[in-house]
Design a protein around this motif. Sequence first.
Motif, short mmCIF file in Angstrom:
data_model
loop_
_atom_site.label_atom_id
_atom_site.label_comp_id
_atom_site.label_asym_id
_atom_site.label_seq_id
_atom_site.Cartn_x
_atom_site.Cartn_y
_atom_site.Cartn_z
N VAL A 30 0.93 -0.88 0.22
CA VAL A 30 0.00 -0.30 -0.83
C VAL A 30 0.82 1.56 0.22
O VAL A 30 1.87 1.65 0.95
CB VAL A 30 -0.76 0.18 0.90
N GLU A 31 0.94 1.31 -1.31
CA GLU A 31 1.73 3.22 -1.37
C GLU A 31 1.19 4.30 -2.10
O GLU A 31 0.14 3.91 -3.21
CB GLU A 31 3.29 3.01 -1.48
N HIS A 32 1.54 5.39 -2.03
CA HIS A 32 1.10 5.94 -3.58
C HIS A 32 0.97 6.07 -4.60
O HIS A 32 2.87 5.86 -5.05
CB HIS A 32 1.99 7.26 -2.42
N SER A 33 0.24 6.41 -5.37
CA SER A 33 0.67 6.20 -7.54
C SER A 33 0.08 7.54 -7.54
O SER A 33 -0.45 7.75 -7.51
CB SER A 33 0.17 5.19 -7.55
N ASP A 34 0.95 7.72 -8.56
CA ASP A 34 0.44 9.02 -9.07
C ASP A 34 -1.72 8.41 -9.96
O ASP A 34 -1.93 9.09 -10.13
CB ASP A 34 0.99 9.41 -10.60
N ILE A 35 -1.63 6.90 -10.33
CA ILE A 35 -2.53 6.66 -11.21
C ILE A 35 -3.77 6.26 -10.49
O ILE A 35 -5.14 6.78 -10.64
CB ILE A 35 -2.44 5.00 -11.74
N TYR A 36 -3.59 6.31 -8.47
CA TYR A 36 -4.34 6.56 -7.75
C TYR A 36 -4.65 8.22 -6.64
O TYR A 36 -5.75 7.93 -6.91
CB TYR A 36 -4.50 5.71 -5.95
N GLY A 37 -3.25 8.64 -7.38
CA GLY A 37 -3.69 9.90 -6.72
C GLY A 37 -3.95 9.51 -4.93
O GLY A 37 -4.04 10.83 -4.53
N GLU A 38 -3.57 9.09 -4.53
CA GLU A 38 -3.31 8.73 -3.33
C GLU A 38 -3.11 7.61 -2.87
O GLU A 38 -2.94 7.06 -3.74
CB GLU A 38 -4.84 8.76 -2.57
N PRO A 39 -2.56 7.10 -1.74
CA PRO A 39 -2.16 5.59 -1.29
C PRO A 39 -3.41 4.40 -1.64
O PRO A 39 -4.47 5.00 -1.64
CB PRO A 39 -2.20 5.70 0.04
N GLY A 40 -2.71 3.52 -2.17
CA GLY A 40 -3.78 2.68 -2.95
C GLY A 40 -2.98 1.18 -2.93
O GLY A 40 -1.57 0.92 -3.24
N PRO A 41 -3.47 0.31 -3.31
CA PRO A 41 -2.08 -1.32 -3.12
C PRO A 41 -2.19 -1.02 -4.44
O PRO A 41 -2.46 -0.96 -5.90
CB PRO A 41 -3.48 -2.27 -3.32
N VAL A 42 -0.98 -1.76 -4.56
CA VAL A 42 0.15 -1.74 -5.84
C VAL A 42 0.79 -2.77 -5.75
O VAL A 42 1.45 -4.40 -4.82
CB VAL A 42 1.08 -0.29 -6.05
N LEU A 43 0.03 -3.72 -7.10
CA LEU A 43 0.44 -5.52 -6.92
C LEU A 43 2.22 -5.40 -7.98
O LEU A 43 2.43 -4.59 -8.70
CB LEU A 43 0.11 -5.81 -7.80
N TYR A 44 3.62 -6.47 -6.85
CA TYR A 44 4.37 -5.92 -7.70
C TYR A 44 5.04 -7.17 -7.73
O TYR A 44 5.06 -8.40 -6.88
CB TYR A 44 6.05 -6.06 -6.39
N CYS A 45 4.66 -7.90 -8.80
CA CYS A 45 4.96 -8.63 -9.85
C CYS A 45 5.85 -9.96 -9.12
O CYS A 45 7.24 -9.22 -10.03
CB CYS A 45 4.17 -9.28 -11.34
N GLU A 46 5.21 -10.87 -9.38
CA GLU A 46 6.90 -12.29 -8.82
C GLU A 46 6.04 -12.88 -10.30
O GLU A 46 8.27 -13.64 -11.14
CB GLU A 46 6.96 -12.65 -7.63
N LYS A 47 5.70 -13.49 -10.83
CA LYS A 47 5.51 -14.03 -11.75
C LYS A 47 4.10 -13.32 -12.71
O LYS A 47 3.20 -13.05 -12.21
CB LYS A 47 4.81 -15.96 -11.43
N VAL A 48 4.15 -13.46 -14.32
CA VAL A 48 3.44 -13.29 -14.93
C VAL A 48 3.39 -14.01 -15.72
O VAL A 48 4.04 -14.51 -16.98
CB VAL A 48 2.93 -12.22 -15.65
N LEU A 49 1.63 -15.23 -16.36
CA LEU A 49 1.96 -15.89 -16.85
C LEU A 49 0.76 -16.12 -17.72
O LEU A 49 0.10 -15.99 -17.03
CB LEU A 49 1.81 -17.12 -16.83
N GLY A 50 0.58 -16.02 -19.07
CA GLY A 50 -0.23 -15.88 -19.78
C GLY A 50 -1.30 -17.36 -19.56
O GLY A 50 -1.28 -17.98 -19.27
N THR A 51 -2.69 -16.59 -19.29
CA THR A 51 -3.28 -18.48 -19.26
C THR A 51 -4.94 -17.77 -19.83
O THR A 51 -4.89 -16.77 -21.57
CB THR A 51 -3.59 -17.92 -18.08
N VAL A 52 -5.71 -19.01 -19.60
CA VAL A 52 -7.30 -19.11 -20.80
C VAL A 52 -7.80 -18.12 -19.59
O VAL A 52 -7.79 -16.91 -19.07
CB VAL A 52 -7.77 -20.40 -20.83
N ALA A 53 -9.02 -17.17 -20.48
CA ALA A 53 -9.49 -16.20 -19.60
C ALA A 53 -10.44 -17.17 -19.05
O ALA A 53 -10.95 -18.07 -18.94
CB ALA A 53 -10.99 -15.92 -20.66
N CYS A 54 -11.09 -16.16 -18.03
CA CYS A 54 -11.67 -17.13 -16.88
C CYS A 54 -13.56 -17.51 -17.58
O CYS A 54 -13.94 -16.34 -18.66
CB CYS A 54 -12.28 -15.78 -15.83
#
Length: 313
Positions: A282-306
């Motif tokens: 939870v940290e400040h980000s310009d996209i939120y304009g205030e503190p918010g949840p930022v996801l620091y990815c360890e893995k990003v894998l392609g997958t099928v649609a939900c």
Amino acid sequence: MEIPVYLFTGFLEAGKTTFIQGALEDSEFNAGERTLLLICEEGIEEYDPDLHFGRNIFPEVIEDEGELTTEKLTVLQKAHKVERVIVEYNGMWLLEKFFQAMPEDWVIYQEVTMMNAETFLTYNQNMRQLVFDKMKTAELVVFNRCDRATLDKEAFHKIVRVANRKSQIIYEFGPDDAEPDDLPDPLPYDMNAPEIEIRDDWYAEWYRDINENQNNYDGKVITVKGRVALGGGLPKDEFVFGRHVMTCCVQDIQFAGLLCKWKNASKLKHGGWVEIKAKIKVEHSDIYGEPGPVLYCEKVLGTVACDPEVATF
């Protein structure tokens, strides 16, 4: 000076008039303040001013939604020199119309939604958008005309919670016979797990909870599936991760996303489906304009649609 507004919503025969009449007869609620009573819906029951504790009640009927303007409400406020406002709102009008028309010094002090338990499920099935609209900002939802033999509390509870997780719920079974809703609202996933897995059908509830209680997720690790959104001036190591969510009906489908950081974000396909494993900060980000949840990815894998692609509650 702030003008307190007490807003009562619901559909015809939901008990709004009876509830407000009782409040105006009570000296604890009505000590004689100059009160503008806005009546936006006239049902079978009528107000009896002879029973009001104070005599400074000024009823004004709003027959058409088009009359709800800031100018009209300001004129009524000044004409009666009111200290507060009570509104019996029309169940067929969206609340946004009233909120937009409120003069600047009007402040919602309490919002109560009244629902007839005998017709509630039918209204929800046929006019879900209007039902949702009346509950999404209510502090209190009152179900009257309840029958202990037939009342399905779980069904009522679930419908309210889709619209509002924080409102109090009360069931009325008769005069002086009411009880609060005490059903728990547990999250479907384990917040204490070393790695929180968000199943496809849990996305909407997770997204709402992480926005309402973001500090609970600070430092947590999650795995979840969603889509990639690129562009909008984001740095090369950032993307927006999310899914389209339907809260009430098709008309309110929106993309519900969170900011992600990943070194290879620029190589992802806009609109593509991925499964991510990420640590939340939870940290400040310009996209939120205030503190918010930022996801620091360890893995990003392609997958099928939900399935289905649109998340629902």
